[in-house]
Design an enzyme around this catalytic site. Structure first.
Site, PDB file in Angstrom:
ATOM      1  N   ASP A  73     116.645  -1.082  13.031  1.00 19.94           N
ATOM      2  CA  ASP A  73     115.852  -0.934  11.796  1.00 19.94           C
ATOM      3  C   ASP A  73     114.414  -0.575  12.153  1.00 19.94           C
ATOM      4  O   ASP A  73     113.466  -1.230  11.718  1.00 19.94           O
ATOM      5  CB  ASP A  73     115.907  -2.221  10.976  1.00 19.94           C
TER       6      ASP A  73
ATOM      7  N   LEU B 275     113.455 -13.803   3.774  1.00 21.56           N
ATOM      8  CA  LEU B 275     112.174 -14.186   3.176  1.00 21.56           C
ATOM      9  C   LEU B 275     111.260 -14.642   4.311  1.00 21.56           C
ATOM     10  O   LEU B 275     111.688 -15.361   5.218  1.00 21.56           O
ATOM     11  CB  LEU B 275     112.395 -15.324   2.187  1.00 21.56           C
TER      12      LEU B 275
END
Length: 557
Positions: free
Chosen positions: A171, A28
């Site tokens: 990523d 988050l």
């Protein structure tokens, strides 16, 4: 966004004003105006933006064992913090590390994001979308913009920089590349989110990194993705040359080609080792990809403005004749003559035309076939079909009868096992109680199964039965179909796709513009995206909308 997860993060960050920016699978992201340890009014000297900071919080994963979850969270948090510090030491653009609370999965870092003119964060993805949308509105082409080209080159350099230092991102997407303006207002790419990064000198890991970014660009920017990737690799190569590592760059690019092929071919041979097999992607290829490939061949130099047989058919018409008209004609002949079937000489010659047009051209083959006497062709083909339709055939002896029928057809000049299998494959419209329709022994379909080079195909019955028919029968049994040529057409399409890809002609499959068909550019996704989705359940595979006559599905008996 889960309010429960946000509340969990706020519990670890008490009395700190938080603005939720985003939530991913891993963490988050919050923005705050409070520095973790500097007093109010004192700002970090090296930070471009000293009024706000980013907090990355890894929440608990309830699906993991609590002890394991704590260990994984702590390990990944520490690892990412180390990479941020390492990049700072190497003077590579990345957010500067401020503070780490590994036990609770919290990292404080520099806030480098800026705003685009449309008020979206300045990620590479948002910036390219902004320019692409703007180009559609004013008619300009953002793909030709020198600013875009230079930026993508710089992105390639940024990736090359970390790879030269044996750091693999893990990523790489256009969302994980932020653009930061310098004093002159020029955007500079900055890599973020090193949560899955690793230290590796392996060429394989670096190639996979590039491939992930390539796929991300194709997914989010399909129109210009090829151009973007070319510029990106150009920058990547430049940074390697600057570091006198040009040879290493070539190794990465060679491995990238291998990774691309593996990415497009994954799960093709799962049927050999796994249960619960799903071959629906082959049926999708036969139904959706096959007509596209044939139309692409139609406009190639080899077939453009060329006609076949005395009927002056183009390739598309010839393919329609072979797949639909000829089987229907043979079915009517079979009914009228009470179970007797044969081929006329002009039909056999025309069939060979089709075989040579779609596959490898053999200049003497048609002449040899044409030299056969008309009555001999009728006699031999009738005897071969009689063997194929024999009532004594059962599942146990089917291959013995099929072998006899193929050997009978090979008595004709110019007819080998491949063409013989093509003749017997024409019986797909005829109901056969104890037999199945044998597949056409095409070069491309055989190579798809076996991965050999073209020169190694022996074209004998041993190869046909052992390396071609056996895997075909396994797939047919799972799909519950008797016509193996549906499978043959599907894997022929997949192999032809590979050939187009290797020859750098893939984009032509997406930009066909013929008078008798819909424009493939109107498809909502690229063919390569569809190819990469064939390992998914059929319900998840989007449908290619084709309205050509050649796309008609024949009945499966």
């Amino acid at each position: 966004m889960s309010s429960e997860i946000i509340a969990e993060g706020e519990k670890h960050l008490k009395n700190i004003p938080l603005e939720v920016i985003s939530q991913g699978a891993e963490a988050l992201i919050f923005r705050t105006s409070v520095h973790p340890y500097l007093p109010d009014g004192i700002s970090p000297a090296l930070f471009k933006n000293s009024s706000s900071y980013i907090i990355k919080y890894r929440p608990k994963k309830k699906y993991r064992h609590p002890i394991l979850d704590v260990q994984i969270t702590k390990s990944r948090t520490i690892s990412e913090a180390k990479f941020l510090q390492r990049l700072f030491q190497l003077n590579i653009r990345a957010p500067k590390l401020i503070s780490v609370d590994a036990a609770n999965g919290i990292i404080w870092m520099e806030d480098i994001a800026e705003k685009l003119p449309n008020e979206n964060p300045s990620s590479l993805k948002n910036w390219l979308w902004f320019l692409e949308q703007k180009s559609e509105q004013d008619g300009s082409g953002c793909s030709t913009d020198l600013v875009v080209e230079q930026l993508m080159i710089n992105v390639g350099k940024s990736v090359g920089e970390i790879h030269l230092n044996d750091i693999v991102h893990g990523d790489l997407t256009s969302s994980n590349i932020l653009l930061v303006a310098d004093d002159d207002g020029v955007w500079n790419p900055t890599l973020i989110d090193f949560g899955l990064s690793s230290v590796s000198a392996l060429v394989e890991d670096k190639a996979v990194d590039l491939y992930v970014l390539e796929r991300a660009l194709l997914s989010t920017h399909p129109v210009y993705s090829k151009l973007y990737n070319e510029w990106l690799l150009k920058g990547y190569e430049e940074i390697y040359k600057e570091g006198n590592k040009a040879k290493k760059c070539k190794e990465v690019f060679r491995r990238l080609e291998d990774v691309r092929l593996r990415g497009r071919k994954r799960n093709l041979f799962i049927y050999m080792t796994m249960e619960n097999k799903n071959y629906d992607f082959i049926l999708k290829a036969e139904q959706d990809l096959y007509p596209i490939i044939v139309r692409r061949l139609l406009i190639s130099k080899r077939h453009l403005n060329k006609t076949y047989s005395k009927d002056k058919l183009n390739l598309l018409e010839l393919d329609n004749w072979k797949n639909y008209k000829l089987p229907e004609l043979l079915y009517e002949r079979y009914k009228i003559n009470k179970g007797k079937l044969w081929l006329e000489k002009d039909e056999l010659v025309k069939l060979v035309d089709w075989k040579l047009a779609k596959g490898k051209f053999r200049p003497t083959l048609k002449k040899l076939v044409f030299s056969n006497d008309s009555q001999l062709i009728i006699k031999i083909t009738k005897e071969a079909f009689d063997i194929q339709f024999c009532e004594e055939i059962c599942q146990d002896n089917y291959e013995q009868f099929l072998k006899k029928a193929l050997e009978k057809l090979c008595e004709l000049r110019g007819i080998g096992p491949a063409t013989a299998s093509l003749i017997l494959s024409l019986t797909n419209e005829i109901e056969m109680k104890n037999s199945i329709v044998p597949p056409f022994f095409s070069d491309e379909s055989f190579l798809w199964f076996n991965g050999k080079t073209d020169s190694k195909i022996k074209y004998n019955l041993k190869e046909y039965f052992g390396l071609f028919l056996k895997p075909m029968e396994k797939i047919a049994a799972d799909l519950n179909i008797k016509d193996l040529n549906i499978i043959e057409k599907g894997i022929w399409s997949l192999k032809m796709y590979d050939i187009f890809y290797k020859n750098g002609e893939l984009e032509t499959l997406e930009t066909l513009d013929t008078s008798d068909t819909d424009d493939i550019r109107k498809m909502s996704f690229t063919i390569e995206d569809w190819m990469l989705s064939y390992s998914k359940p059929t319900s998840e595979i989007p449908e290619i909308k084709e309205n050509t006559d050649s796309n008609k599905r024949r009945k499966i008996k």
